[in-house]
Design an enzyme around this catalytic site. Structure first.
Site: not given
Ligand code: ADP
Ligand code: MG
Length: 399
Positions: A36, A197, A351, A374
């Protein structure tokens, strides 16, 4: 309606308020991924070369209107100075007398960074008075925060009422790249949606079904689908309030002939020292799904061989804790290889997603990396993003 362009305006000796997304992932004071920051460099250079000065504004984390030192933007100042090779002045508040003084003292080519916008609750409330106080600090407003433009917050939305407003170079680049790839994508088009999320992302899936041919899921999102299908997921992360939503999505997917692909095996801790991989037909009650297993890696890989365009948001497992990064890494490397050989056009955003791809050393081979998670998904759904719509209305003094 189209977006105005920065080259329509005289920038010499103008003070530009630049809304950026400096919300970089940080762990123990260390920046995990600086994309970023590096991706803003062209805008910074352009504005400085044209003789403008820059008042940089951003949010950081979710302080919910309260001042907390862990969420001060001051901690990323050294990283900005290092990357952009310029000294930067810092103001302890984003509005008020100190911010005004710092802004007024800027000479052509100089930069100031203001403290976290979200220390003021008015930012997330899209408060017009707060936006006006921000607008007082400059002559022109530039939004380069594509990643925050799905939120109608004061610094991306109300702000545009008070100043001639333009998209920055990064914003323009992101919109062009996403439009080019996704307005008439090569099909089949697949999406990988994963991460933690759950509610936000599950809400998006319904609209995504209108766009994609294949939907591969993992993380808390897949777990919620599995649970709703009455498959035992033990003590894994899922969202109980969204079980019905997943059933509606499954029904809609059948109607629209979109294939939903869920994990078939998983890796998780057996105890503090050991982990194991099990088939999802036999999950014990205390087991936690923390990553996809090798059979799911092959299943997802086979699907990837058949698609021509991929959008990816969300790590497939808890990649921060090895070995639960293995699934994400294997799929990231598969996508990178297919993209490298021009068999797949791949776009990833988010992120943690970018941090996970960097961890897999496969970022360079993706066709396009978006700073946004998002916003990128909402844009993909076909929604009008408030921050971008606000830039489209013409302002009397623009140009
Ligand atoms: P992004 O920031 O890329 O949009 P999110 O914030 O939705 O993604 O999710 C990222 C988090 O999801 C990571 O910190 C990862 O550890 C967690 N994660 C992925 N798979 C699992 C799982 N099976 N159980 C718990 N947490 C998970
Ligand atoms: Mg995230």
């Amino acid at each position: 309606m189209s977006l105005p362009s920065l080259n329509q305006v005289t920038l010499k000796n103008k003070r530009v308020i630049l809304r950026a997304d400096l919300n970089v992932p940080i762990k123990d004071g260390k920046i995990l991924d600086d994309s970023r920051i590096t991706s803003l460099l062209p805008t910074i250079d352009y504005l400085c070369q044209k003789g403008a000065s820059i008042v940089l504004i951003s949010h950081f984390g979710r302080p919910k209107g309260k001042i907390t030192s862990e969420m001060s933007l001051k901690q990323i100042l050294p990283a900005l100075e290092k990357c952009w090779k310029k000294p930067i002045v810092f103001a302890e508040d984003c509005i008020g007398s100190q911010a005004q003084q710092v802004a007024q003292n800027l000479k052509s080519g100089e930069i100031a960074l203001l403290e976290n916008l979200r220390f003021h609750p008015e930012e997330e409330e899209n408060d017009p008075h707060f936006a006006q106080a921000l607008a007082k600090l400059g002559d022109i407003y530039v939004n380069d925060g594509f990643a925050v433009s799905h939120r109608a917050h004061a610094s991306v939305h109300a702000m545009t009422q008070y100043l001639p407003s333009f998209p920055g170079l990064l914003m323009t680049k992101e919109i062009n790249a996403l439009s080019q790839a996704l307005q008439a994508p090569q099909r089949p088009l697949a999406a990988i949606i994963a991460g933690s999320k759950i509610s936000t992302k599950l809400d998006l899936l319904k609209n995504l079904l209108n766009k994609v041919d294949v939907l591969m899921l993992s993380g808390g999102i897949a777990n919620t689908f599995l649970k709703a299908r009455n498959i035992e997921i033990g003590a894994s992360l899922y969202e109980p309030s969204m079980l019905e939503t997943t059933q509606k999505i499954e029904k809609l997917a059948r109607e629209k002939q979109v294939e939903i692909v869920l994990p078939i095996d998983a890796t998780g801790p057996l105890n503090a020292e050991n982990f194991t991989t099990i088939n999802l037909a036999h999950v014990p009650k205390e087991f936690k799904i923390l990553d996809i297993g090798p059979e799911t890696v092959s299943l997802f890989s086979t699907k990837l061989n058949q698609v021509r365009t991929l959008v990816w948001n969300g790590p497939l497992g808890v990649f921060e804790i090895p070995p639960f990064d293995q699934g994400t890494t294997a799929i990231a490397q598969k996508v990178a290889a297919l993209s490298h050989h021009q068999q797949l056009f791949s776009i990833a955003g988010g992120g943690e997603t970018l941090a996970a791809l960097a961890n897999a050393k496969s970022s360079n081979d993706f066709s396009y990396l978006s700073t946004a998670g998002g916003a990128f998904l909402e844009w993909l759904e076909g929604k009008n993003l408030p921050g971008i719509m606000a830039l489209m209305k013409s302002y009397p003094d623009a140009g």
